[in-house]
Scaffold this active site. Structure first.
Site, PDB file in Angstrom:
ATOM      1  CG  LEU A 244      -1.989   0.339   1.447  1.00  0.00           C
ATOM      2  CD1 LEU A 244      -3.474   0.945   0.992  1.00  0.00           C
ATOM      3  CD2 LEU A 244      -2.503   1.051   2.576  1.00  0.00           C
ATOM      4  CG  HIS A 245       2.795   3.225  -3.009  1.00  0.00           C
ATOM      5  ND1 HIS A 245       2.782   1.608  -3.795  1.00  0.00           N
ATOM      6  CD2 HIS A 245       3.096   3.941  -3.701  1.00  0.00           C
ATOM      7  CE1 HIS A 245       2.768   2.358  -5.235  1.00  0.00           C
ATOM      8  NE2 HIS A 245       3.466   3.571  -5.453  1.00  0.00           N
ATOM      9  NE  ARG A 246      -0.589   4.118  -6.715  1.00  0.00           N
ATOM     10  CZ  ARG A 246       0.319   4.595  -7.511  1.00  0.00           C
ATOM     11  NH1 ARG A 246       1.109   4.904  -7.634  1.00  0.00           N
ATOM     12  NH2 ARG A 246       0.815   3.092  -8.303  1.00  0.00           N
TER      13      ARG A 246
END
Ligand code: UD1
Ligand code: UDP
Length: 351
Positions: A202-204
């Site tokens: 996850l990184h958005r």
């Protein structure tokens, strides 16, 4: 030919590895690392594992607001382009490093070649969408990974210099999968049984920089009946702590530091399902026959959804939970990302 390749973020190191190897057989390549990613597990590990040559220049730009980060890159890249005078500037994907490279080169009338051109999420709240659109409109050669990307460009009036070469990430995966099987011990190290665990990344900003979304995702992961391995991007860790959500992560969710590509391939290939908001990971899940649950409202990689191997769930607790329990990849696959010769095709076109 003298080609100056600009990279700066994790997925660009992975994409550049096979193409750089191929380019250097017949051409001079100057490698410029903007320093957008700088932790050793976000940068050095990829150079080491994937035999990427030491960058000729590392600008050490680091993190910052979009304008600040992109502006500092632009300022430094321009000076180096004037000094090096390459025949082509090669940029990858859709990060701020991509945009800065394309803009600096185009203002100096140096030809721009864009690897992974034509992708669109049609969501301009994503910083990457802005980077893609501008980069494509500045590029002389546009190397598309899919037919859908070619069509997207056509709709924006870009037809000249457009080639569907297939995706360089297929080349990267094909080259490294067996090496990963030989060298990675991550399954044993983490005491994981094949197909009995899930992987999450996850990184958005839409997920990490939004307390409600991040909290909903954490709750859904904690509710999983399978253990989840979560190599965590530094941005995500930062916001989990900032929003006071770090302690909500239950034992079932095994947070680890970001891993190198060989460990990541092993984790993904042996997992039951993958949860992600990454572009690259969605494609890799598809290539590795692992069902993918994408925690976004849209995707550029529409073929993975159309073929039944990817489902879009946003940050919605119920949708994520339902997909963890019930989503299976069942569709028949085509070779939508090409057959692993994208680097050769790109070199042919450049020549
Ligand atoms: C960037 C790209 C994104 C890509 C992703 C790949 C842009 C706008 N975004 O997002 O398209 O999918 O890389 O991973 O270019 N940080 C560290 N150490 C690092 C790198 C980052 O601690 O080595 C932290 C910093 O707090 C930084 C934050 O992560 O502010 C975000 O880094 P940044 O490069 O701005 O964006 P990414 O989310 O990594
Ligand atoms: N990746 C990796 N280690 C990790 C997480 C991801 O090697 O801990 C790889 C992943 O396999 C894929 C690429 O990084 O090849 C995707 O990068 P990321 O998700 O950061 O960016 P995106 O593809 O969304 O731009």
């Amino acid at each position: 030919m003298k080609i100056l390749s600009i990279i700066g973020a994790r997925p660009q190191f992975i994409k550049c590895a096979p193409l750089s190897r191929k380019l250097r057989q017949n051409h001079e390549e100057i490698l410029l690392h903007t320093g957008q990613h700088y932790d050793s597990n976000m940068s050095d590990v990829f150079f080491r594992e994937l035999d990427i040559p030491e960058p000729d220049y590392n600008l050490g730009i680091g993190s910052g607001l979009h304008g600040e980060q992109t502006g500092r890159m632009l300022f430094e890249i321009e000076k180096l382009l004037i000094k090096e005078q390459p025949d082509f500037v090669l940029v990858y994907g859709d990060t701020n490093s991509t945009l800065a490279g394309a803009l600096a080169a185009s203002k100096l009338n140096i030809k721009v070649a864009h690897v992974e051109a034509g992708l669109r999420s049609f969501d301009r709240t994503m910083p990457e969408e802005v980077n893609r659109i501008i980069t494509d409109h500045l590029s002389n050669l546009l190397f598309c990974p899919t037919d859908a990307a070619v069509i997207n460009l056509k709709k924006e009036g870009i037809t000249s210099g457009v080639y569907n070469t297939g995706d360089v990430m297929v080349d990267a995966l094909n080259y490294n999968l067996n090496i990963s099987k030989e060298k990675s011990s991550i399954l044993t190290d983490l005491k994981l049984e094949k197909k009995q665990y899930l992987v999450a990344t996850l990184h958005r900003p839409a997920n990490t920089n939004n307390c409600k979304n991040l909290s909903s995702i954490v709750d859904a992961l904690c509710n999983s009946r399978w253990p989840i391995v979560f190599p965590m991007h530094p941005r995500t860790k930062k916001y989990l702590k900032e929003y006071g959500l770090w302690n909500k992560l239950c034992e079932n969710v095994k947070v680890i530091s970001p891993v190198g590509y060989l460990d990541m391939l092993s984790l993904m290939a042996n997992s039951k399902k993958i949860l992600t908001d990454s572009g690259g990971v969605q494609k890799e899940a598809y290539m590795l026959d692992v069902p993918c649950i994408t925690m976004r409202e849209n995707t550029e990689w529409v073929e993975t959804v159309e073929d039944g191997w990817n489902v879009l769930v946003g940050a919605d607790y119920e949708a994520i939970t339902d997909a963890i329990d019930g989503f299976e990849g069942i569709g028949i696959k085509g070779s939508v990302f090409g057959c692993g010769n994208a680097c050769r095709k790109i070199c042919d076109v450049l020549e």
